[in-house]
Design an enzyme around this catalytic site. Sequence first.
Site, PDB file in Angstrom:
ATOM      1  N   LYS A 187       0.826  -1.205   0.000  1.00 12.59           N
ATOM      2  CA  LYS A 187       0.000   0.000   0.000  1.00 12.59           C
ATOM      3  C   LYS A 187       0.866   1.264   0.000  1.00 12.59           C
ATOM      4  O   LYS A 187       2.091   1.198   0.168  1.00 12.59           O
ATOM      5  CB  LYS A 187      -0.935  -0.043   1.213  1.00 12.59           C
ATOM      6  CG  LYS A 187      -1.905  -1.229   1.190  1.00 12.59           C
ATOM      7  CD  LYS A 187      -2.780  -1.269   2.432  1.00 12.59           C
ATOM      8  CE  LYS A 187      -3.748  -2.432   2.402  1.00 12.59           C
ATOM      9  NZ  LYS A 187      -4.610  -2.489   3.609  1.00 12.59           N
TER      10      LYS A 187
ATOM     11  N   TYR B 204     -12.307  -3.154  -3.473  1.00  6.66           N
ATOM     12  CA  TYR B 204     -12.867  -3.257  -2.119  1.00  6.66           C
ATOM     13  C   TYR B 204     -14.397  -3.273  -2.128  1.00  6.66           C
ATOM     14  O   TYR B 204     -15.033  -2.815  -1.177  1.00  6.66           O
ATOM     15  CB  TYR B 204     -12.370  -2.096  -1.259  1.00  6.66           C
ATOM     16  CG  TYR B 204     -10.907  -2.194  -0.878  1.00  6.66           C
ATOM     17  CD1 TYR B 204     -10.462  -3.165   0.010  1.00  6.66           C
ATOM     18  CD2 TYR B 204      -9.984  -1.293  -1.396  1.00  6.66           C
ATOM     19  CE1 TYR B 204      -9.125  -3.248   0.363  1.00  6.66           C
ATOM     20  CE2 TYR B 204      -8.638  -1.359  -1.042  1.00  6.66           C
ATOM     21  CZ  TYR B 204      -8.215  -2.350  -0.166  1.00  6.66           C
ATOM     22  OH  TYR B 204      -6.891  -2.420   0.185  1.00  6.66           O
TER      23      TYR B 204
ATOM     24  N   ASN C 274      -1.556  -0.358   7.535  1.00  7.38           N
ATOM     25  CA  ASN C 274      -1.004  -1.707   7.746  1.00  7.38           C
ATOM     26  C   ASN C 274      -0.163  -2.215   6.565  1.00  7.38           C
ATOM     27  O   ASN C 274       0.059  -3.414   6.415  1.00  7.38           O
ATOM     28  CB  ASN C 274      -2.114  -2.710   8.093  1.00  7.38           C
ATOM     29  CG  ASN C 274      -3.158  -2.844   7.007  1.00  7.38           C
ATOM     30  OD1 ASN C 274      -3.028  -2.261   5.924  1.00  7.38           O
ATOM     31  ND2 ASN C 274      -4.197  -3.623   7.273  1.00  7.38           N
TER      32      ASN C 274
ATOM     33  N   HIS D 191      -1.592  -5.631   1.474  1.00 12.33           N
ATOM     34  CA  HIS D 191      -2.855  -6.354   1.284  1.00 12.33           C
ATOM     35  C   HIS D 191      -2.529  -7.727   0.719  1.00 12.33           C
ATOM     36  O   HIS D 191      -1.598  -7.896  -0.065  1.00 12.33           O
ATOM     37  CB  HIS D 191      -3.771  -5.604   0.307  1.00 12.33           C
ATOM     38  CG  HIS D 191      -4.868  -6.473  -0.256  1.00 12.33           C
ATOM     39  ND1 HIS D 191      -6.057  -6.667   0.415  1.00 12.33           N
ATOM     40  CD2 HIS D 191      -4.935  -7.201  -1.401  1.00 12.33           C
ATOM     41  CE1 HIS D 191      -6.823  -7.473  -0.306  1.00 12.33           C
ATOM     42  NE2 HIS D 191      -6.175  -7.805  -1.418  1.00 12.33           N
TER      43      HIS D 191
ATOM     44  N   GLU E 212      -8.829 -10.790  -8.061  1.00 14.90           N
ATOM     45  CA  GLU E 212      -7.951  -9.632  -7.871  1.00 14.90           C
ATOM     46  C   GLU E 212      -6.827  -9.607  -8.904  1.00 14.90           C
ATOM     47  O   GLU E 212      -6.451  -8.536  -9.413  1.00 14.90           O
ATOM     48  CB  GLU E 212      -7.388  -9.651  -6.453  1.00 14.90           C
ATOM     49  CG  GLU E 212      -8.452  -9.402  -5.390  1.00 14.90           C
ATOM     50  CD  GLU E 212      -7.950  -9.601  -3.970  1.00 14.90           C
ATOM     51  OE1 GLU E 212      -8.690  -9.260  -3.024  1.00 14.90           O
ATOM     52  OE2 GLU E 212      -6.819 -10.101  -3.791  1.00 14.90           O
TER      53      GLU E 212
END
Length: 245
Positions: free
Chosen positions: A105, A145, A208, A211, A222
């Site tokens: 990310k 998402y 975080n 992913h 994905e």
Amino acid sequence: MAPTGSASAARSQGEERQQPPRKQFFTPPTTISLLAIVALVLALVYQHLHYRQAAFSPAAALDQTLASSTSSLFQISSVPPTDSPHSLKSPANTMSTEQTFIAIKPDGVQRGLVGPIISRFEQRGYKLAAIKLVSPSKEHLEAHYADLKDKPFFPSLITYMLSGPIVAMVWEGLDAVKTGRALLGATNPLASQPGTIRGDYAIVTGRNVCHGSDSVENAKKEIALWFKEGDVISYKSAQHDWIYE
């Protein structure tokens, strides 16, 4: 006058004393020595015949063959064995290889964690099949998402993901989806174990750093969303035979 009886007896005893003693050809010590020599000769003959027979026996030939090939057991080959009987029982041959989608990310990219995160997957033994640095659109992220669109944090999540470039990757290997998630750690970094990526590099859920696909089906979706046909490369890694039996 005739000699008396006593005189004849005395003369007979004198004659016996004057006769030389008889010679014995084999004395007791000589007999023992000859027996010892004979026994030694017989032992040497037996030993010679025994070794001669052993030299031409199949067992001796086998021993010689084993001795000549002993050194080959300690030679190190540069090519790992691929036809080992153990490979028939290997999980790598009974389970299909998976692909998983992993994204670093924006916070992970900005903090210079691309290299360390890639190293975690490489060091574990997974193969990189695709990678690119991208700045996805809002629509693209909303599609990614889509299962979270009803969550209250959805708008802030999209904003966060739009804040910088993302490294999109496909990693391949045995049980790649489940193990990939284990390498990342829990979604909440504070609940992640030390040694995981989030356990080592993150503190809060909203930052975080990475992913990972949560199922094989979602991984396929994905990968298809982030990569075009032909972007994912199929090849055999040079390390494959050193990682899998």
